[in-house]
Design a protein around this motif. Structure first.
Motif, PDB file in Angstrom:
ATOM      1  N   ASP A   1      27.488  95.453  26.333  1.00 25.99           N
ATOM      2  CA  ASP A   1      27.283  96.337  24.473  1.00 25.99           C
ATOM      3  C   ASP A   1      27.913  97.258  24.434  1.00 25.99           C
ATOM      4  O   ASP A   1      29.022  97.206  24.224  1.00 25.99           O
ATOM      5  CB  ASP A   1      25.823  96.736  23.728  1.00 25.99           C
ATOM      6  CG  ASP A   1      25.567  97.720  22.595  1.00 25.99           C
ATOM      7  OD1 ASP A   1      26.671  96.670  21.942  1.00 25.99           O
ATOM      8  OD2 ASP A   1      26.417  98.162  22.269  1.00 25.99           O
ATOM      9  N   MET A   2      28.101  98.602  25.545  1.00 35.18           N
ATOM     10  CA  MET A   2      28.515  99.548  26.034  1.00 35.18           C
ATOM     11  C   MET A   2      29.547  99.608  26.178  1.00 35.18           C
ATOM     12  O   MET A   2      30.817  99.412  25.888  1.00 35.18           O
ATOM     13  CB  MET A   2      27.931 100.458  26.778  1.00 35.18           C
ATOM     14  CG  MET A   2      26.950 100.862  26.590  1.00 35.18           C
ATOM     15  SD  MET A   2      26.218 102.054  27.328  1.00 35.18           S
ATOM     16  CE  MET A   2      25.248 100.907  28.459  1.00 35.18           C
TER      17      MET A   2
ATOM     18  N   GLU B   1      22.629  93.383  29.338  1.00 35.19           N
ATOM     19  CA  GLU B   1      22.521  93.317  27.250  1.00 35.19           C
ATOM     20  C   GLU B   1      23.378  94.962  27.048  1.00 35.19           C
ATOM     21  O   GLU B   1      23.888  94.942  26.702  1.00 35.19           O
ATOM     22  CB  GLU B   1      21.458  93.467  26.871  1.00 35.19           C
ATOM     23  CG  GLU B   1      21.225  91.331  27.240  1.00 35.19           C
ATOM     24  CD  GLU B   1      20.708  90.431  28.470  1.00 35.19           C
ATOM     25  OE1 GLU B   1      20.430  91.788  28.821  1.00 35.19           O
ATOM     26  OE2 GLU B   1      19.568  89.936  28.687  1.00 35.19           O
ATOM     27  N   LYS B   2      22.791  95.434  28.009  1.00 32.24           N
ATOM     28  CA  LYS B   2      22.853  97.212  27.590  1.00 32.24           C
ATOM     29  C   LYS B   2      24.872  97.135  27.821  1.00 32.24           C
ATOM     30  O   LYS B   2      25.349  97.935  27.310  1.00 32.24           O
ATOM     31  CB  LYS B   2      21.886  97.620  28.069  1.00 32.24           C
ATOM     32  CG  LYS B   2      21.885  99.756  27.708  1.00 32.24           C
ATOM     33  CD  LYS B   2      21.288 100.119  28.298  1.00 32.24           C
ATOM     34  CE  LYS B   2      19.556 100.234  27.769  1.00 32.24           C
ATOM     35  NZ  LYS B   2      18.376 100.807  28.974  1.00 32.24           N
TER      36      LYS B   2
ATOM     37  N   ASN C   1      16.942 101.202  33.536  1.00 35.65           N
ATOM     38  CA  ASN C   1      15.645 101.559  32.432  1.00 35.65           C
ATOM     39  C   ASN C   1      14.461 102.595  33.161  1.00 35.65           C
ATOM     40  O   ASN C   1      13.677 102.275  34.506  1.00 35.65           O
ATOM     41  CB  ASN C   1      14.800 100.673  32.052  1.00 35.65           C
ATOM     42  CG  ASN C   1      13.108 100.906  31.344  1.00 35.65           C
ATOM     43  OD1 ASN C   1      13.572 101.877  30.385  1.00 35.65           O
ATOM     44  ND2 ASN C   1      12.486 100.121  31.488  1.00 35.65           N
TER      45      ASN C   1
ATOM     46  N   SER D   1      19.812  96.421  32.969  1.00 32.98           N
ATOM     47  CA  SER D   1      20.098  94.816  31.451  1.00 32.98           C
ATOM     48  C   SER D   1      21.415  95.226  31.223  1.00 32.98           C
ATOM     49  O   SER D   1      22.578  95.865  31.168  1.00 32.98           O
ATOM     50  CB  SER D   1      19.522  95.998  30.293  1.00 32.98           C
ATOM     51  OG  SER D   1      20.298  95.675  29.254  1.00 32.98           O
TER      52      SER D   1
ATOM     53  N   THR E   1      25.857 107.856  23.619  1.00 30.46           N
ATOM     54  CA  THR E   1      25.752 106.462  24.346  1.00 30.46           C
ATOM     55  C   THR E   1      24.487 106.986  25.418  1.00 30.46           C
ATOM     56  O   THR E   1      23.478 106.360  25.381  1.00 30.46           O
ATOM     57  CB  THR E   1      26.593 106.305  25.073  1.00 30.46           C
ATOM     58  OG1 THR E   1      27.668 105.375  24.305  1.00 30.46           O
ATOM     59  CG2 THR E   1      26.357 104.877  26.187  1.00 30.46           C
TER      60      THR E   1
ATOM     61  N   SER F   1      20.997 108.022  23.648  1.00 27.98           N
ATOM     62  CA  SER F   1      20.378 106.765  22.563  1.00 27.98           C
ATOM     63  C   SER F   1      20.541 105.462  23.736  1.00 27.98           C
ATOM     64  O   SER F   1      19.451 104.421  23.693  1.00 27.98           O
ATOM     65  CB  SER F   1      21.603 105.863  21.732  1.00 27.98           C
ATOM     66  OG  SER F   1      22.867 105.407  22.307  1.00 27.98           O
ATOM     67  N   THR F   2      20.597 105.605  25.096  1.00 28.68           N
ATOM     68  CA  THR F   2      20.134 104.619  25.693  1.00 28.68           C
ATOM     69  C   THR F   2      19.287 104.943  27.562  1.00 28.68           C
ATOM     70  O   THR F   2      19.026 103.884  27.813  1.00 28.68           O
ATOM     71  CB  THR F   2      21.356 103.644  26.939  1.00 28.68           C
ATOM     72  OG1 THR F   2      22.361 105.182  27.099  1.00 28.68           O
ATOM     73  CG2 THR F   2      22.696 103.273  25.397  1.00 28.68           C
TER      74      THR F   2
ATOM     75  N   ASN G   1      16.335 105.672  28.868  1.00 28.70           N
ATOM     76  CA  ASN G   1      14.786 105.412  28.982  1.00 28.70           C
ATOM     77  C   ASN G   1      13.603 107.021  28.344  1.00 28.70           C
ATOM     78  O   ASN G   1      13.722 108.219  28.891  1.00 28.70           O
ATOM     79  CB  ASN G   1      13.617 105.293  29.893  1.00 28.70           C
ATOM     80  CG  ASN G   1      12.250 105.152  30.073  1.00 28.70           C
ATOM     81  OD1 ASN G   1      11.544 105.489  29.291  1.00 28.70           O
ATOM     82  ND2 ASN G   1      11.597 104.994  31.089  1.00 28.70           N
TER      83      ASN G   1
ATOM     84  N   SER H   1      22.653 101.703  32.306  1.00 28.85           N
ATOM     85  CA  SER H   1      21.914 100.540  32.050  1.00 28.85           C
ATOM     86  C   SER H   1      20.661 100.126  32.170  1.00 28.85           C
ATOM     87  O   SER H   1      20.208  99.457  32.837  1.00 28.85           O
ATOM     88  CB  SER H   1      23.244  99.448  31.881  1.00 28.85           C
ATOM     89  OG  SER H   1      23.775  99.592  31.297  1.00 28.85           O
TER      90      SER H   1
END
Length: 232
Positions: free
Chosen positions: A112-113, A108-109, A145, A106, A169, A172-173, A175, A143
């Protein structure tokens, strides 16, 4: 819960040295597992075999019911103990490389981090500190999954002020249908995050089980118990 990681009689010899000695383990999905032990206990060897970088001398290991091989590469996200990224690359180029290479990655993930940790995507790796390079590498790993995250000393090079954020992190990230195996010496820092613990000593499983149950039965924290079991 299904079994995500299983070893049966797993043994690894390096010439005259036995690094792993008949390990039997079964880890369910959705668990955060601490792989704990002193230097030379076999932690990195176990993680490398699970990632297909080493071949066991005997015994078997499966990921989500599949023998370790090309098929399990798609299931495992691996953070090695040492940085392996090319210093000449920019952070954003490495993110793009991972996106092209892993279909479960990802962008996007990752973005963000990077933003939350104040890392410039335009920076070349060679301009970053050792700790920041390790943060970049961890971001790339988390990042994905994946079904199984194998983290070899993920916070060893990170400053104490950033460790809580790094752990948050990780938790929370990942899978939630997968599991995380964290190899570390910094037990006090990671203990709150662990569902299960594995104590390895001389290539054998010294103790394995639910972290809360072990704390309740022993009246000790995992850090205290570790110091007791592995006292020099």
């Amino acid at each position: 819960m299904s079994t995500i990681f299983k070893c049966e009689g797993l043994t690894k010899d390096y010439e005259s040295t036995r690094a792993l000695n008949g390990i039997d383990l079964e880890i369910s999905s959705g668990r955060v597992v601490g792989l704990l032990g002193p230097n030379g206990s076999g932690k990195s060897t176990l993680i490398k075999i699970a990632n297909g970088l080493l071949t066991p001398t005997s015994g078997s290991i499966t990921i989500d019911g599949k023998p370790v091989g090309p098929e399990t590469k798609e299931l495992v996200s691996y953070l090695p103990e040492r940085t392996y990224l090319n210093d000449w690359m920019r952070v954003r180029d490495i993110v793009k490389f991972f996106k092209d290479f892993y279909k479960d990655f990802s962008t996007e993930k990752a973005s963000d981090m990077l933003s939350r940790l104040g890392i410039d995507p335009a920076a070349r790796l060679r301009t970053l500190s050792k700790g920041t390079k390790e943060k970049v590498q961890l971001i790339l790993v988390m990042s994905r999954n994946a079904k199984l995250y194998l983290l070899d000393e993920p916070i060893a090079g990170v400053d104490p002020a950033a460790r809580d954020y790094i752990l948050d992190t990780i938790l929370s990230t990942y899978n939630p249908e997968g599991s995380i195996i964290i190899s570390t010496h910094l037990i006090y820092d990671v203990e709150r995050a662990l569902d299960d613990i594995i104590f390895l000593l001389n290539g054998r499983v010294e103790r394995f089980g639910d972290a809360d149950t072990i704390r309740e039965n022993t009246g000790k924290s995992i850090d205290q118990l570790f110091r007791e079991v592995f006292r020099c």
